[in-house]
Enzyme design. Sequence first.
Site, mmCIF file in Angstrom:
data_model
loop_
_atom_site.group_PDB
_atom_site.id
_atom_site.type_symbol
_atom_site.label_atom_id
_atom_site.label_comp_id
_atom_site.label_asym_id
_atom_site.label_seq_id
_atom_site.Cartn_x
_atom_site.Cartn_y
_atom_site.Cartn_z
ATOM 1 N N ALA A 170 0.936 -1.281 0.033
ATOM 2 C CA ALA A 170 -0.111 0.030 0.188
ATOM 3 C C ALA A 170 0.960 1.188 -0.047
ATOM 4 C CB ALA A 170 -0.958 -0.029 1.248
ATOM 5 N N ALA A 202 2.878 2.789 -5.368
ATOM 6 C CA ALA A 202 2.362 2.005 -6.570
ATOM 7 C C ALA A 202 1.180 1.210 -6.204
ATOM 8 C CB ALA A 202 3.636 1.005 -6.723
ATOM 9 N N GLY A 203 1.146 0.571 -5.086
ATOM 10 C CA GLY A 203 0.094 -0.145 -4.444
ATOM 11 C C GLY A 203 -1.334 0.745 -4.716
ATOM 12 N N PHE A 247 17.648 17.966 -10.861
ATOM 13 C CA PHE A 247 18.183 16.812 -10.064
ATOM 14 C C PHE A 247 19.335 16.148 -10.978
ATOM 15 C CE2 PHE A 247 15.760 14.212 -6.941
ATOM 16 C CZ PHE A 247 15.511 15.143 -6.153
ATOM 17 N N ASP A 291 9.999 -8.489 0.040
ATOM 18 C CA ASP A 291 9.299 -9.780 0.087
ATOM 19 C C ASP A 291 8.583 -10.230 -1.293
ATOM 20 O OD1 ASP A 291 9.849 -8.667 2.645
ATOM 21 O OD2 ASP A 291 7.689 -8.886 3.418
ATOM 22 N N GLN A 299 21.390 0.256 -6.165
ATOM 23 C CA GLN A 299 21.832 1.811 -6.202
ATOM 24 C C GLN A 299 22.391 2.090 -4.774
ATOM 25 O OE1 GLN A 299 19.378 5.408 -6.821
ATOM 26 N NE2 GLN A 299 20.556 5.349 -8.770
ATOM 27 N N HIS A 301 23.055 5.379 -2.760
ATOM 28 C CA HIS A 301 22.948 6.970 -2.815
ATOM 29 C C HIS A 301 23.956 7.638 -2.208
ATOM 30 C CE1 HIS A 301 21.005 10.797 -2.285
ATOM 31 N NE2 HIS A 301 19.971 10.379 -2.825
ATOM 32 N N LEU A 304 18.387 9.246 4.724
ATOM 33 C CA LEU A 304 18.770 9.992 3.540
ATOM 34 C C LEU A 304 18.629 11.337 3.625
ATOM 35 C CD1 LEU A 304 18.744 9.378 0.395
ATOM 36 C CD2 LEU A 304 16.450 10.551 0.402
ATOM 37 N N THR A 338 18.109 14.273 1.020
ATOM 38 C CA THR A 338 17.902 14.393 -0.158
ATOM 39 C C THR A 338 18.752 14.989 -1.275
ATOM 40 O OG1 THR A 338 16.183 15.108 -1.673
ATOM 41 C CG2 THR A 338 16.606 16.349 0.100
ATOM 42 N N GLU A 339 18.774 14.334 -2.671
ATOM 43 C CA GLU A 339 19.339 15.045 -3.594
ATOM 44 C C GLU A 339 18.931 16.354 -3.964
ATOM 45 O OE1 GLU A 339 20.033 12.029 -6.518
ATOM 46 O OE2 GLU A 339 19.980 13.560 -8.235
ATOM 47 N N ARG A 379 23.967 9.345 -9.352
ATOM 48 C CA ARG A 379 24.170 8.939 -8.286
ATOM 49 C C ARG A 379 25.307 8.021 -8.281
ATOM 50 N NH1 ARG A 379 18.217 8.187 -6.145
ATOM 51 N NH2 ARG A 379 17.690 10.654 -5.666
ATOM 52 N N HIS A 407 20.112 1.985 -1.368
ATOM 53 C CA HIS A 407 18.916 3.108 -1.445
ATOM 54 C C HIS A 407 17.770 2.501 -2.124
ATOM 55 C CE1 HIS A 407 16.909 6.527 -1.535
ATOM 56 N NE2 HIS A 407 17.082 6.865 -2.771
ATOM 57 N N ARG A 460 19.438 4.470 -11.638
ATOM 58 C CA ARG A 460 18.127 5.353 -11.540
ATOM 59 C C ARG A 460 18.246 6.917 -11.251
ATOM 60 N NH1 ARG A 460 14.577 7.516 -7.816
ATOM 61 N NH2 ARG A 460 15.426 6.623 -5.783
HETATM 62 C C1 LIG Z 1 14.503 7.804 2.110
HETATM 63 C C2 LIG Z 1 14.162 7.679 0.419
HETATM 64 C C3 LIG Z 1 13.750 8.752 -0.110
HETATM 65 C C4 LIG Z 1 13.648 8.670 -1.576
HETATM 66 N N1 LIG Z 1 13.142 9.766 -1.969
HETATM 67 C C5 LIG Z 1 12.790 9.603 -3.428
HETATM 68 C C6 LIG Z 1 12.314 10.573 -4.169
HETATM 69 O O1 LIG Z 1 12.390 12.007 -3.675
HETATM 70 N N2 LIG Z 1 12.041 10.544 -5.435
HETATM 71 C C7 LIG Z 1 11.700 9.429 -6.139
HETATM 72 O O2 LIG Z 1 11.263 9.275 -7.115
HETATM 73 N N3 LIG Z 1 12.225 8.270 -5.462
HETATM 74 C C8 LIG Z 1 12.624 8.396 -4.130
HETATM 75 N N4 LIG Z 1 12.910 7.297 -3.301
HETATM 76 C C9 LIG Z 1 12.434 6.149 -3.879
HETATM 77 C C10 LIG Z 1 10.959 5.907 -3.800
HETATM 78 O O3 LIG Z 1 10.468 6.572 -2.796
HETATM 79 C C11 LIG Z 1 10.568 4.225 -3.584
HETATM 80 O O4 LIG Z 1 11.040 3.527 -4.528
HETATM 81 C C12 LIG Z 1 9.149 4.312 -3.871
HETATM 82 O O5 LIG Z 1 8.432 4.985 -3.195
HETATM 83 C C13 LIG Z 1 8.836 2.785 -3.398
HETATM 84 O O6 LIG Z 1 7.246 2.926 -3.508
HETATM 85 P P1 LIG Z 1 6.655 1.375 -3.599
HETATM 86 O O7 LIG Z 1 5.168 1.745 -3.675
HETATM 87 O O8 LIG Z 1 6.937 0.509 -4.641
HETATM 88 O O9 LIG Z 1 6.753 0.763 -2.507
HETATM 89 P P2 LIG Z 1 6.672 1.272 -0.632
HETATM 90 O O10 LIG Z 1 6.283 2.705 -0.531
HETATM 91 O O11 LIG Z 1 7.820 0.506 0.060
HETATM 92 O O12 LIG Z 1 5.474 0.230 -0.032
HETATM 93 C C14 LIG Z 1 5.637 -1.171 0.144
HETATM 94 C C15 LIG Z 1 4.221 -1.750 0.686
HETATM 95 O O13 LIG Z 1 4.260 -3.239 0.319
HETATM 96 C C16 LIG Z 1 3.813 -3.677 1.693
HETATM 97 N N5 LIG Z 1 4.635 -4.859 1.752
HETATM 98 C C17 LIG Z 1 5.818 -5.380 1.734
HETATM 99 N N6 LIG Z 1 5.998 -6.488 1.936
HETATM 100 C C18 LIG Z 1 4.770 -7.168 2.372
HETATM 101 C C19 LIG Z 1 4.131 -8.359 2.663
HETATM 102 N N7 LIG Z 1 5.187 -9.374 2.876
HETATM 103 N N8 LIG Z 1 2.896 -8.443 2.866
HETATM 104 C C20 LIG Z 1 1.847 -7.252 3.016
HETATM 105 N N9 LIG Z 1 2.484 -6.027 2.713
HETATM 106 C C21 LIG Z 1 3.844 -5.973 2.454
HETATM 107 C C22 LIG Z 1 4.388 -2.487 2.812
HETATM 108 O O14 LIG Z 1 3.485 -2.732 3.940
HETATM 109 C C23 LIG Z 1 3.917 -1.160 1.932
HETATM 110 O O15 LIG Z 1 2.579 -0.943 2.052
HETATM 111 C C24 LIG Z 1 13.380 7.449 -2.052
HETATM 112 C C25 LIG Z 1 13.620 6.295 -1.327
HETATM 113 C C26 LIG Z 1 13.764 6.451 -0.150
HETATM 114 C C27 LIG Z 1 14.325 5.003 0.788
#
Ligand SMILES: Cc1cc2nc3c(=O)[nH]c(=O)nc-3n(C[C@H](O)[C@H](O)[C@H](O)COP(=O)(O)OP(=O)(O)OC[C@H]3O[C@@H](n4cnc5c(N)ncnc54)[C@H](O)[C@@H]3O)c2cc1C
Length: 560
Positions: free
Chosen positions: A12, A15-16, A116, A210, A229, A231, A241, A243-244, A275, A339, A374
């Site tokens: 959630a 993406a989710g 950026f 996972d 990657q 950072h 982090l 930020t960039e 990066r 990162h 990335r």
């Molecule tokens: C500190 C930080 C700063 C960043 N800043 C930027 C930025 O400024 N710009 C940019 O483009 N990118 C940035 N990134 C990268 C980007 O934020 C992430 O790649 C992106 O938000 C990931 O989103 P996601 O929806 O794929 O996963 P997540 O937001 O990580 O969500 C994962 C979800 O999966 C669920 N989940 C995982 N495993 C299980 C399981 N086994 N069972 C049930 N639920 C599960 C979790 O509960 C969670 O809801 C940053 C990353 C970090 C770490």
Amino acid sequence: MEAKHDVLIVGAGCAGMRAAIEAHDAGADVAIISKIHPVRSHSGAAEGGINAALGNASDDDPEKHAYDTVKGSDYLGDQDAIQVLCDEAPGDVYELENWGAVFSRTEDGRIAQRPFGAAGEPRTAYAADITGHVLIQVLYEQLVKRDILVYEEYFAWRLVVDDDRCQGVISWDLVNGGLHAIGAKTVILATGGAGRLYAGTTNAYACTGDGMTMALQAGVALKDMEMMQFHPTTLSPSGVLITEGCRGEGAYLLNADGERFLKRYAPNAMELASRDVISRAEQTEIDEGRGVDGSVLLDLRHLGAERILERLHGTRELSMTFALVDPIHDPIPVRPGSHYHMGGVDTDVWGLTSLEGLYAAGEVACVSVHGANRLGGNALMETITYGKRSGRHAAEWALSNTTVTVPPSAVSDAERDLRTLLDRTDGERPWRIRDELATTMHENFGVFRRESQMQQQGEIVAGLRERYERVLVEDKGNVFNTDLTQALELGFLLDLADCMVVCGLARKESRGAHARPYDYPDRDDENFLRHTLVTWNGEGPVLDWRPVTMTKWQPQVRSY
Ligand SMILES: Cc1cc2nc3c(=O)[nH]c(=O)nc-3n(C[C@H](O)[C@H](O)[C@H](O)COP(=O)(O)OP(=O)(O)OC[C@H]3O[C@@H](n4cnc5c(N)ncnc54)[C@H](O)[C@@H]3O)c2cc1C
């Protein structure tokens, strides 16, 4: 089977949630499983911004965005997937704005965009330095508005595969205990990254890869797993982090002599090089004795208090809290930390995997738009654009198919395996293995990679896997048994580490995040302009290769 849905989304984060909204709006019955509350998902930690060629700060367009992304990927990104991202990004960002995302503004009221790393134009839209927080709140509001069901604090463990189709998920109820099978015509994995494979990381404890392992164990290939990657600006020593966006606003990187050392590595782009380039430069400075206590320094002082407080107030708070440094007065100690995983579940441009009914989007997936490196701001954009696309496709497929079957054996097998784990009364605690895995991955599979160290890491991972066979979960209870879930997460991480090392050893060149300066210092397009693919044969990873999809950009030498 206890419940069934048209579309079941695991995760959630951005993406989710974006996938769920789209699938719901396409007419499907949608539910989400998340091991943590949606707004605690790691997307909320994203700071710097989201890339779309809105053209508000310069004469930008999607073609330039695509070119920068292809070049930034060190030519390993699939150009068709990159084009889709860059073409759809502006519309997807305006949609977020229309839903209420409070982006920072230009003087005349348009969405502001900052420079950026490795972007030819100022293209990163942002909400100060809390962009992820803003996006996750907006998306959650849209979930609530649509009354989309969330299985909150459910831990997804295995995919249900029947009749060569993914038909649901087996999960553990964290609040009450117990395994549940939730059936679905389509499943979208949106479980985020696996930064916790490393000791020094910007990623939260929940980022344990996972979904990647669930897909791998269901027979789906993982792509480019060697591409983790680093950072360049993670706070020393915590790994939080920085930020960039700081460098986008004009911050300098200095070594112990007060020198802006990037002039020796990236004389044109300097602090706005990509990066991988900056991480290598920093690591070289540190390794050659020009660091400061294992770090280099990020200097914001010349930006002035007013600008720091207005645009980088979160960064200031983090620095003061976790490094006891106020960047208005002193430089911040930073170093490279793990990162973002460019690799992940192999999908097409609709998020579809090779297993019918199974999709993946966001950081768990590798479509691949980031290739070997990335660009900052492209990950959030990918979560939105590819979350949306996978939600749409999964819903359409589900609505044109009727049956869902979860065979009783899927549940009974899972129950038996879980019982074996919980009934064990003697063995090794998971955290020991997890700590050893993270420390050794950092040492042996980090910014720079040596053949001998990677081989050694392969042996270490094999040894840890053996020890994992006797892992001990001390807590036998049902309510919030984090001892159990950490043991399950460790199992996921170990499989991924195995895949990464196999791919890293096979890629005998230096490209993007995969730097082998000691034996293969150059990019080798003749032999390695291709993706690594790994599947699992029951015992371990099996390696294969796939050509990169090229449309109009031929590989060039990258210079900054
Ligand atoms: C500190 C930080 C700063 C960043 N800043 C930027 C930025 O400024 N710009 C940019 O483009 N990118 C940035 N990134 C990268 C980007 O934020 C992430 O790649 C992106 O938000 C990931 O989103 P996601 O929806 O794929 O996963 P997540 O937001 O990580 O969500 C994962 C979800 O999966 C669920 N989940 C995982 N495993 C299980 C399981 N086994 N069972 C049930 N639920 C599960 C979790 O509960 C969670 O809801 C940053 C990353 C970090 C770490």
